[in-house]
Design a protein around this motif. Structure first.
Motif, PDB file in Angstrom:
ATOM      1  N   VAL A  46       0.705  -1.424   0.047  1.00  0.00           N
ATOM      2  CA  VAL A  46      -0.039   0.088  -0.049  1.00  0.00           C
ATOM      3  C   VAL A  46       0.908   1.191   0.056  1.00  0.00           C
ATOM      4  O   VAL A  46       0.657   2.349  -0.621  1.00  0.00           O
ATOM      5  CB  VAL A  46      -0.973   0.165   1.210  1.00  0.00           C
ATOM      6  CG1 VAL A  46      -1.599   1.340   1.411  1.00  0.00           C
ATOM      7  CG2 VAL A  46      -1.984  -0.945   1.214  1.00  0.00           C
ATOM      8  N   TYR A  47       2.011   1.123   0.934  1.00  0.00           N
ATOM      9  CA  TYR A  47       2.798   2.555   0.536  1.00  0.00           C
ATOM     10  C   TYR A  47       3.695   2.565  -0.421  1.00  0.00           C
ATOM     11  O   TYR A  47       3.705   3.679  -1.124  1.00  0.00           O
ATOM     12  CB  TYR A  47       3.822   2.377   1.833  1.00  0.00           C
ATOM     13  CG  TYR A  47       3.334   2.853   3.417  1.00  0.00           C
ATOM     14  CD1 TYR A  47       3.144   3.973   3.422  1.00  0.00           C
ATOM     15  CD2 TYR A  47       3.202   1.824   4.286  1.00  0.00           C
ATOM     16  CE1 TYR A  47       2.560   4.656   4.775  1.00  0.00           C
ATOM     17  CE2 TYR A  47       2.614   2.318   5.750  1.00  0.00           C
ATOM     18  CZ  TYR A  47       2.211   3.466   5.831  1.00  0.00           C
ATOM     19  OH  TYR A  47       1.912   3.879   6.898  1.00  0.00           O
ATOM     20  N   ALA A  48       3.896   1.582  -1.199  1.00  0.00           N
ATOM     21  CA  ALA A  48       4.339   1.795  -2.678  1.00  0.00           C
ATOM     22  C   ALA A  48       3.551   2.457  -3.334  1.00  0.00           C
ATOM     23  O   ALA A  48       4.003   3.525  -4.122  1.00  0.00           O
ATOM     24  CB  ALA A  48       4.844   0.270  -3.288  1.00  0.00           C
ATOM     25  N   PHE A  49       2.128   1.982  -3.239  1.00  0.00           N
ATOM     26  CA  PHE A  49       1.152   2.671  -4.230  1.00  0.00           C
ATOM     27  C   PHE A  49       0.914   4.035  -3.972  1.00  0.00           C
ATOM     28  O   PHE A  49       0.973   5.276  -4.614  1.00  0.00           O
ATOM     29  CB  PHE A  49       0.012   2.077  -3.918  1.00  0.00           C
ATOM     30  CG  PHE A  49      -1.411   2.270  -4.722  1.00  0.00           C
ATOM     31  CD1 PHE A  49      -1.558   1.403  -5.602  1.00  0.00           C
ATOM     32  CD2 PHE A  49      -2.047   3.418  -4.709  1.00  0.00           C
ATOM     33  CE1 PHE A  49      -2.457   1.718  -6.818  1.00  0.00           C
ATOM     34  CE2 PHE A  49      -3.016   3.698  -5.586  1.00  0.00           C
ATOM     35  CZ  PHE A  49      -3.391   2.458  -6.673  1.00  0.00           C
TER      36      PHE A  49
ATOM     37  N   GLY B   3      12.896  -4.383   0.893  1.00  0.00           N
ATOM     38  CA  GLY B   3      13.078  -4.538  -0.538  1.00  0.00           C
ATOM     39  C   GLY B   3      11.599  -5.067  -1.075  1.00  0.00           C
ATOM     40  O   GLY B   3      10.639  -5.408  -0.532  1.00  0.00           O
ATOM     41  N   LEU B   4      11.341  -4.595  -2.605  1.00  0.00           N
ATOM     42  CA  LEU B   4      10.068  -5.167  -3.343  1.00  0.00           C
ATOM     43  C   LEU B   4      10.375  -6.789  -3.443  1.00  0.00           C
ATOM     44  O   LEU B   4       9.394  -7.432  -3.657  1.00  0.00           O
ATOM     45  CB  LEU B   4      10.394  -4.659  -4.615  1.00  0.00           C
ATOM     46  CG  LEU B   4      10.219  -3.130  -4.715  1.00  0.00           C
ATOM     47  CD1 LEU B   4      10.254  -2.561  -6.133  1.00  0.00           C
ATOM     48  CD2 LEU B   4       8.878  -2.592  -4.080  1.00  0.00           C
ATOM     49  N   VAL B   5      11.558  -7.161  -3.293  1.00  0.00           N
ATOM     50  CA  VAL B   5      11.904  -8.939  -3.350  1.00  0.00           C
ATOM     51  C   VAL B   5      12.607  -8.988  -1.929  1.00  0.00           C
ATOM     52  O   VAL B   5      13.114  -8.454  -1.586  1.00  0.00           O
ATOM     53  CB  VAL B   5      12.488  -9.318  -4.573  1.00  0.00           C
ATOM     54  CG1 VAL B   5      11.586  -8.767  -5.934  1.00  0.00           C
ATOM     55  CG2 VAL B   5      14.003  -8.750  -4.532  1.00  0.00           C
TER      56      VAL B   5
ATOM     57  N   ASN C 120       4.619  -6.782  -6.971  1.00  0.00           N
ATOM     58  CA  ASN C 120       3.496  -6.970  -8.104  1.00  0.00           C
ATOM     59  C   ASN C 120       2.752  -5.541  -8.130  1.00  0.00           C
ATOM     60  O   ASN C 120       2.485  -5.186  -9.166  1.00  0.00           O
ATOM     61  CB  ASN C 120       2.491  -7.890  -7.508  1.00  0.00           C
ATOM     62  CG  ASN C 120       3.208  -9.231  -7.292  1.00  0.00           C
ATOM     63  OD1 ASN C 120       4.105  -9.404  -8.232  1.00  0.00           O
ATOM     64  ND2 ASN C 120       3.004 -10.012  -6.305  1.00  0.00           N
ATOM     65  N   VAL C 121       2.525  -4.800  -7.076  1.00  0.00           N
ATOM     66  CA  VAL C 121       2.082  -3.453  -7.104  1.00  0.00           C
ATOM     67  C   VAL C 121       2.663  -2.371  -7.793  1.00  0.00           C
ATOM     68  O   VAL C 121       2.365  -1.665  -8.910  1.00  0.00           O
ATOM     69  CB  VAL C 121       1.642  -2.842  -5.520  1.00  0.00           C
ATOM     70  CG1 VAL C 121       1.350  -1.541  -5.651  1.00  0.00           C
ATOM     71  CG2 VAL C 121       0.557  -3.815  -4.864  1.00  0.00           C
ATOM     72  N   TYR C 122       4.136  -2.417  -7.497  1.00  0.00           N
ATOM     73  CA  TYR C 122       5.140  -1.771  -8.458  1.00  0.00           C
ATOM     74  C   TYR C 122       4.904  -2.151  -9.958  1.00  0.00           C
ATOM     75  O   TYR C 122       5.064  -1.210 -10.686  1.00  0.00           O
ATOM     76  CB  TYR C 122       6.628  -2.002  -7.896  1.00  0.00           C
ATOM     77  CG  TYR C 122       7.440  -1.128  -8.485  1.00  0.00           C
ATOM     78  CD1 TYR C 122       7.925   0.291  -7.775  1.00  0.00           C
ATOM     79  CD2 TYR C 122       8.225  -1.403  -9.590  1.00  0.00           C
ATOM     80  CE1 TYR C 122       8.933   1.041  -8.028  1.00  0.00           C
ATOM     81  CE2 TYR C 122       9.215  -0.549 -10.028  1.00  0.00           C
ATOM     82  CZ  TYR C 122       9.670   0.545  -9.394  1.00  0.00           C
ATOM     83  OH  TYR C 122      10.509   1.294  -9.808  1.00  0.00           O
ATOM     84  N   GLN C 123       4.961  -3.472 -10.176  1.00  0.00           N
ATOM     85  CA  GLN C 123       5.102  -3.717 -11.570  1.00  0.00           C
ATOM     86  C   GLN C 123       3.749  -3.358 -12.182  1.00  0.00           C
ATOM     87  O   GLN C 123       3.709  -3.008 -13.534  1.00  0.00           O
ATOM     88  CB  GLN C 123       5.067  -5.280 -11.669  1.00  0.00           C
ATOM     89  CG  GLN C 123       5.351  -5.872 -13.140  1.00  0.00           C
ATOM     90  CD  GLN C 123       5.683  -7.300 -12.905  1.00  0.00           C
ATOM     91  OE1 GLN C 123       4.545  -8.349 -12.275  1.00  0.00           O
ATOM     92  NE2 GLN C 123       6.745  -7.918 -13.322  1.00  0.00           N
TER      93      GLN C 123
END
Length: 501
Positions: free
Chosen positions: A346-349, A381-383, A399-402
């Motif tokens: 959610v924070y990435a979004f 990390g994203l991964v 997945n959200v970033y992608q």
């Protein structure tokens, strides 16, 4: 997550201490990578020079690059460390993420551990760090740090033991090596045009890694010394102010470590004439400072912080592109404030959507992969880390970033809808258009169960979750009125609404 005032304007000492640990530990990690203390398992060994007692990561002698031109820049970038080439475990995740920017830190001390002529610089470590520019057409940000001991007392502070002409010589040589013009280029002629001068230079005195924070005038003098030399080496080069933390201020927060006056002092000393892009870092932990919201109901604060930074420039008659070379959130349940992979997603979004609203040129997610836990305990990390799985496990945030890089980045940002359009100051709604129209919407605070309803102009929309999965279709008239508008309901879980007609 419900934010509390003491977690933002006054973060707990443990949080402040860990932020300092991140800064100092990463400096140590970068230096360790530079001298080979940390093994690089993915590179092939090279016979050492028996006359050279220094240790270097081996150079992979690429003769050609895999791309003819760099990727078209978007707002989306990631951070990695060390070798960034296609022979590394994280390369595929970097490529698949859809990021067009890569930030990687380098050290002057790796190239020039002893004071030598430019022709004798050892570019092994730095060449490996720049691999992604040739292997994946990434727009690489060369983050300069790591002063050699002969030039400076601190690896991340003022150059106080040698003339600034030595630093200018090194940076000009680096610009020339990576400008891709066919003259004195690195193997494969990778193109790197963005150079960031130190990481978080506004940090003050710290026992194991003091920064430039108390030496703003000296930092401005450094910019004045190196900027002309870098521009002379390549007119394409863009010089970034070192990404300032501009949070956790000394004297204002427990164990604060950053000097609030650093930016205005640098500008007042004339430093604004010698960098091309303004640059700061952002972590939602400090949202309360910028939004005056103790519960997160006003959002994460990136938009407001950008406004504050832009105002400092405008007060001095300056207007520069603004970038964020660090922004992120962790997925730990075992580190305060407790989080999760769902919350991190959610924070990435939020961070990238607010980057659009704030007119930030690009934002770097810190980091692509979880840092070695011995250096940094937070899983930003994203991964995941390869110590857990190889290939690295992709988190929800990846997945959200992608989805954002594939579905949002190709569109044009139109506006953040005003409260009058959403009916609530708790709703954040972002309008994108191009070959299709998409709205990205959520309710603050993060992950609240509170719902809000408002309408958007359309005859039908597809409601999607933040992973781009279809939830349902909603048509004009479903609310009992046929008026050219579709009524949507949102909560703290971000959603997309794709207009079908």
């Amino acid at each position: 997550m419900m934010f509390h005032k003491n977690k933002h304007s006054n973060p707990p000492p443990e949080i402040a201490r860990r932020r300092w640990l991140r800064t100092s530990s990463l400096v140590a990690m970068i230096l360790a990578l530079s001298v080979g203390i940390i093994p690089a398992s993915t590179v092939q060994a090279q016979e050492p020079d028996p006359q050279d007692t220094s240790l270097y990561l081996p150079l992979i002698n690429y003769q050609t690059k895999d791309c003819l031109s760099l990727k078209t820049p978007t707002k989306f970038g990631v951070q990695t460390y060390g070798n960034t080439g296609k022979n590394t475990e994280y390369f595929q995740s970097m490529t698949d993420s859809g990021a067009t920017w890569l930030r990687v830190e380098t050290t002057w001390g790796a190239a020039e551990p002893q004071n030598v002529a430019a022709a004798q610089f050892n570019w092994t470590v730095t060449d490996n760090a720049m691999r992604a520019a040739g292997d994946d057409c990434m727009n690489v940000i060369f983050t300069h740090d790591g002063n050699p001991a002969w030039a400076a007392t601190s690896p991340s502070g003022p150059v106080d033991k040698a003339p600034l002409s030595e630093l200018a010589e090194y940076l000009a040589a680096a610009v020339e090596r990576y400008d891709g013009d066919g003259f004195q280029d690195a193997p494969g002629a990778p193109e790197v045009h963005y150079f960031e001068l130190y990481n978080e230079p506004d940090r003050g005195t710290l026992p194991n890694a003091p920064g430039w924070g108390d030496h703003a005038v000296d930092y401005a003098a450094m910019l004045e010394a190196v900027y002309p030399a870098m521009k002379a080496a390549s007119p394409k080069v863009k010089v970034l102010l070192g990404g300032i933390a501009y949070d956790n201020f000394i004297g204002e927060e427990p164990e604060g470590g950053f000097v609030k006056s650093f930016l205005p002092d640098v500008l007042d000393a004339g430093g604004g004439n010698y960098f091309d892009m303004m640059n700061f870092h952002y972590y939602p932990l400090f949202a309360g400072r910028w939004t005056s919201s103790s519960d997160g109901s006003k959002g994460i604060g990136l938009f407001e912080k950008t406004q504050a930074v832009r105002a400092v420039l405008q007060q001095r008659g300056l207007s520069k592109p603004i970038v964020v070379t660090e922004g992120g959130w962790h997925s730990n349940a075992d580190q305060p404030p407790a989080s999760s992979e769902a919350e991190q997603a959610v924070y990435a979004f939020h961070i990238f959507m607010q980057s659009y609203a704030a007119a930030i040129d690009f934002t770097i997610w810190w980091t692509l992969y979880d840092i070695d836990y011995n250096f940094y305990p937070f899983r930003n990390g994203l991964v995941g880390n390869t110590s857990e799985s190889n290939p690295p496990r992709r988190k929800q945030s990846f997945n959200v970033y992608q989805v954002m890089t594939s579905q949002v980045a190709p569109l044009n940002f139109i506006q953040k809808l005003p409260d009058a359009a959403t009916g609530s100051n708790l709703v954040e709604a972002y309008h994108f258009a191009g070959d299709r129209t998409v709205y990205a919407v959520w309710v603050n605070p993060t992950l609240t169960s509170t719902t809000k309803t408002f309408s958007i102009p359309a005859s039908q929309v597809t409601e999607r979750d933040m992973f781009w999965g279809v939830v349902k279709k909603i048509s004009d008239g479903d609310d009992g009125r046929t008026d050219g508008r579709v009524r949507i309901t949102v909560s703290g879980a971000p959603k997309y609404f794709e207009v079908n007609g």
